[in-house]
Enzyme design. Sequence first.
Site, PDB file in Angstrom:
ATOM      1  N   HIS A  92      -2.192  -2.764  -6.421  1.00 24.58           N
ATOM      2  CA  HIS A  92      -2.704  -2.426  -5.093  1.00 24.58           C
ATOM      3  C   HIS A  92      -4.232  -2.500  -5.083  1.00 24.58           C
ATOM      4  CE1 HIS A  92      -3.245   0.820  -1.785  1.00 24.58           C
ATOM      5  NE2 HIS A  92      -3.270  -0.386  -1.279  1.00 24.58           N
TER       6      HIS A  92
ATOM      7  N   ASN B  40      -3.142   5.954  -0.579  1.00 26.00           N
ATOM      8  CA  ASN B  40      -2.783   6.138   0.833  1.00 26.00           C
ATOM      9  C   ASN B  40      -2.106   7.467   1.121  1.00 26.00           C
ATOM     10  OD1 ASN B  40      -3.904   3.934   2.183  1.00 26.00           O
ATOM     11  ND2 ASN B  40      -2.485   2.614   1.072  1.00 26.00           N
TER      12      ASN B  40
ATOM     13  N   SER C 239       0.819  -1.211   0.000  1.00 26.58           N
ATOM     14  CA  SER C 239       0.000   0.000   0.000  1.00 26.58           C
ATOM     15  C   SER C 239       0.853   1.261   0.000  1.00 26.58           C
ATOM     16  CB  SER C 239      -0.927   0.012   1.208  1.00 26.58           C
ATOM     17  OG  SER C 239      -0.580  -0.922   2.173  1.00 26.58           O
TER      18      SER C 239
ATOM     19  N   GLU D 130      -4.988   0.072  -7.967  1.00 27.10           N
ATOM     20  CA  GLU D 130      -3.958   1.062  -8.270  1.00 27.10           C
ATOM     21  C   GLU D 130      -2.783   0.286  -8.868  1.00 27.10           C
ATOM     22  OE1 GLU D 130      -2.790   3.018  -4.607  1.00 27.10           O
ATOM     23  OE2 GLU D 130      -2.688   4.962  -5.578  1.00 27.10           O
TER      24      GLU D 130
HETATM   25  N1  CAA Z   1     -17.577 -10.388   0.152  1.00 24.50           N
HETATM   26  C1  CAA Z   1     -18.833 -10.385  -0.291  1.00 24.50           C
HETATM   27  N2  CAA Z   1     -19.781  -9.521   0.108  1.00 24.50           N
HETATM   28  C2  CAA Z   1     -19.424  -8.638   1.070  1.00 24.50           C
HETATM   29  C3  CAA Z   1     -18.113  -8.591   1.595  1.00 24.50           C
HETATM   30  C4  CAA Z   1     -17.169  -9.512   1.096  1.00 24.50           C
HETATM   31  N3  CAA Z   1     -15.898  -9.530   1.517  1.00 24.50           N
HETATM   32  N4  CAA Z   1     -18.052  -7.599   2.533  1.00 24.50           N
HETATM   33  C5  CAA Z   1     -19.288  -7.049   2.573  1.00 24.50           C
HETATM   34  N5  CAA Z   1     -20.107  -7.669   1.692  1.00 24.50           N
HETATM   35  C6  CAA Z   1     -21.498  -7.326   1.377  1.00 24.50           C
HETATM   36  C7  CAA Z   1     -22.446  -7.528   2.527  1.00 24.50           C
HETATM   37  O1  CAA Z   1     -22.937  -8.835   2.548  1.00 24.50           O
HETATM   38  C8  CAA Z   1     -23.559  -6.531   2.219  1.00 24.50           C
HETATM   39  O2  CAA Z   1     -24.456  -7.019   1.244  1.00 24.50           O
HETATM   40  P1  CAA Z   1     -25.988  -6.481   1.164  1.00 24.50           P
HETATM   41  O3  CAA Z   1     -25.930  -4.990   1.170  1.00 24.50           O
HETATM   42  O4  CAA Z   1     -26.489  -7.037  -0.116  1.00 24.50           O
HETATM   43  O5  CAA Z   1     -26.606  -7.040   2.389  1.00 24.50           O
HETATM   44  C9  CAA Z   1     -22.821  -5.397   1.544  1.00 24.50           C
HETATM   45  O6  CAA Z   1     -21.566  -5.919   1.115  1.00 24.50           O
HETATM   46  C10 CAA Z   1     -22.624  -4.282   2.488  1.00 24.50           C
HETATM   47  O7  CAA Z   1     -21.950  -4.778   3.650  1.00 24.50           O
HETATM   48  P2  CAA Z   1     -22.335  -4.412   5.132  1.00 24.50           P
HETATM   49  O8  CAA Z   1     -23.825  -4.306   5.260  1.00 24.50           O
HETATM   50  O9  CAA Z   1     -21.617  -5.350   6.035  1.00 24.50           O
HETATM   51  O10 CAA Z   1     -21.689  -3.018   5.444  1.00 24.50           O
HETATM   52  P3  CAA Z   1     -21.572  -1.712   4.585  1.00 24.50           P
HETATM   53  O11 CAA Z   1     -22.858  -1.339   3.954  1.00 24.50           O
HETATM   54  O12 CAA Z   1     -20.895  -0.716   5.479  1.00 24.50           O
HETATM   55  O13 CAA Z   1     -20.538  -2.059   3.414  1.00 24.50           O
HETATM   56  C11 CAA Z   1     -18.274  -1.876   2.863  1.00 24.50           C
HETATM   57  C12 CAA Z   1     -19.314  -2.566   3.699  1.00 24.50           C
HETATM   58  C13 CAA Z   1     -18.412  -2.267   1.390  1.00 24.50           C
HETATM   59  C14 CAA Z   1     -16.932  -2.366   3.392  1.00 24.50           C
HETATM   60  C15 CAA Z   1     -18.456  -0.329   2.971  1.00 24.50           C
HETATM   61  O14 CAA Z   1     -18.581   0.047   4.311  1.00 24.50           O
HETATM   62  C16 CAA Z   1     -17.317   0.434   2.364  1.00 24.50           C
HETATM   63  O15 CAA Z   1     -17.241   0.630   1.161  1.00 24.50           O
HETATM   64  N6  CAA Z   1     -16.386   0.893   3.223  1.00 24.50           N
HETATM   65  C17 CAA Z   1     -15.197   1.614   2.809  1.00 24.50           C
HETATM   66  C18 CAA Z   1     -14.157   0.620   2.369  1.00 24.50           C
HETATM   67  C19 CAA Z   1     -12.901   1.287   1.944  1.00 24.50           C
HETATM   68  O16 CAA Z   1     -12.720   2.492   1.999  1.00 24.50           O
HETATM   69  N7  CAA Z   1     -11.946   0.464   1.498  1.00 24.50           N
HETATM   70  C20 CAA Z   1     -10.647   0.916   1.134  1.00 24.50           C
HETATM   71  C21 CAA Z   1      -9.768   0.815   2.325  1.00 24.50           C
HETATM   72  S1  CAA Z   1      -8.146   1.313   1.932  1.00 24.50           S
HETATM   73  C22 CAA Z   1      -7.445  -0.050   1.325  1.00 24.50           C
HETATM   74  O17 CAA Z   1      -7.964  -1.105   1.294  1.00 24.50           O
HETATM   75  C23 CAA Z   1      -6.101   0.134   0.801  1.00 24.50           C
HETATM   76  C24 CAA Z   1      -4.994   0.243   1.730  1.00 24.50           C
HETATM   77  O18 CAA Z   1      -3.885   0.177   1.246  1.00 24.50           O
HETATM   78  C25 CAA Z   1      -5.120   0.484   3.181  1.00 24.50           C
END
Ligand code: CAA
Length: 283
Positions: A140, A190, A119, A152
């Site tokens: 990434h 990041n 990352s 990325e």
């Molecule tokens: N596989 C399959 N389905 C999944 C899943 C997975 N791993 N994780 C969540 N889901 C599904 C859930 O079952 C749910 O489905 P329905 O809406 O149909 O019921 C849906 O996704 C939404 O999940 P939740 O209800 O649990 O929660 P949510 O609405 O908050 O969504 C999320 C979860 C998609 C993670 C959302 O909160 C989100 O987009 N969060 C931000 C994530 C983000 O910013 N990621 C980048 C992080 S930075 C990074 O990764 C890089 C780094 O280098 C640090």
Amino acid sequence: MAIKTIGVVGAGQMGAGIAQVAAATGRDVILQDIAPEFVERGMATIRGSLDRFVAKGKLPADEAESIRARITPSVEQAPLAKADLIVEAIVENQKIKQELFAELGQLCPPGTILASNTSSISITELGKASGRPAQFIGMHFMNPVPLMELVEVIRGRETSDAACEAVMELAREMGKTPVEANDFPGFVANRILMPMLNEACYALMEGVAEAEAIDTVMKLGMNHPMGPLALADYIGLDTCLSIMEVLHRGFENEKYLPCPLLHEKVAAGHLGRKSGRGFYEYS
Ligand code: CAA
């Protein structure tokens, strides 16, 4: 440059997700980690994710089973020699990654592309350690990999056009949108995300508001799907700290100084969701 078999090293949250989207393209995947419990946990993560897609009617059950069956777990490195592309998703530590890439550079035929899901760490330096900088690239993914659309793609100084094109095309086949970034600390994602999460830690530490209030402000005020502290817990506070340290060292700028509260949480083993406790508690 045909990619038929994909190796993934590291069966944590990111590695499992990458293996899943790689297998969903119809390719064979080898998911490797150093201990049986790590690969088993990775396979369980993949099953859990596929089951959610099936339960929601987004994926037929037989297709989910074929995706799972295309992934071969392994605790040995040797089977990775069959892969045309290997994506590394291990701990965010430059020295450990360099050691791994030196080993993979020895193990794999010269045509194999080596990619890092780092990352923040320099792709040029990791590529140098692999002994094949032209066949080395940053790929990434975002967490959760099966849902997030971005990949990325980071070229090191010597990455070849052919390796870059192969990886961009693979990302598209995974259903992702690849975006090219240059090899700066933290790349784009990041460089922008982590200072925001770090600032949320400072706001909490200085008593600007409680954790829930900080997260609610960002969710309702900025339409972010998760508040910054919940997102930091989700990413892992140790990973967030490592990335801030890379930014701080890389830019030699105090504005990237990791928040003392982040240091404190990591030292206490409160790493976020994966350890059951971070800014919040998880059952
Ligand atoms: N596989 C399959 N389905 C999944 C899943 C997975 N791993 N994780 C969540 N889901 C599904 C859930 O079952 C749910 O489905 P329905 O809406 O149909 O019921 C849906 O996704 C939404 O999940 P939740 O209800 O649990 O929660 P949510 O609405 O908050 O969504 C999320 C979860 C998609 C993670 C959302 O909160 C989100 O987009 N969060 C931000 C994530 C983000 O910013 N990621 C980048 C992080 S930075 C990074 O990764 C890089 C780094 O280098 C640090």
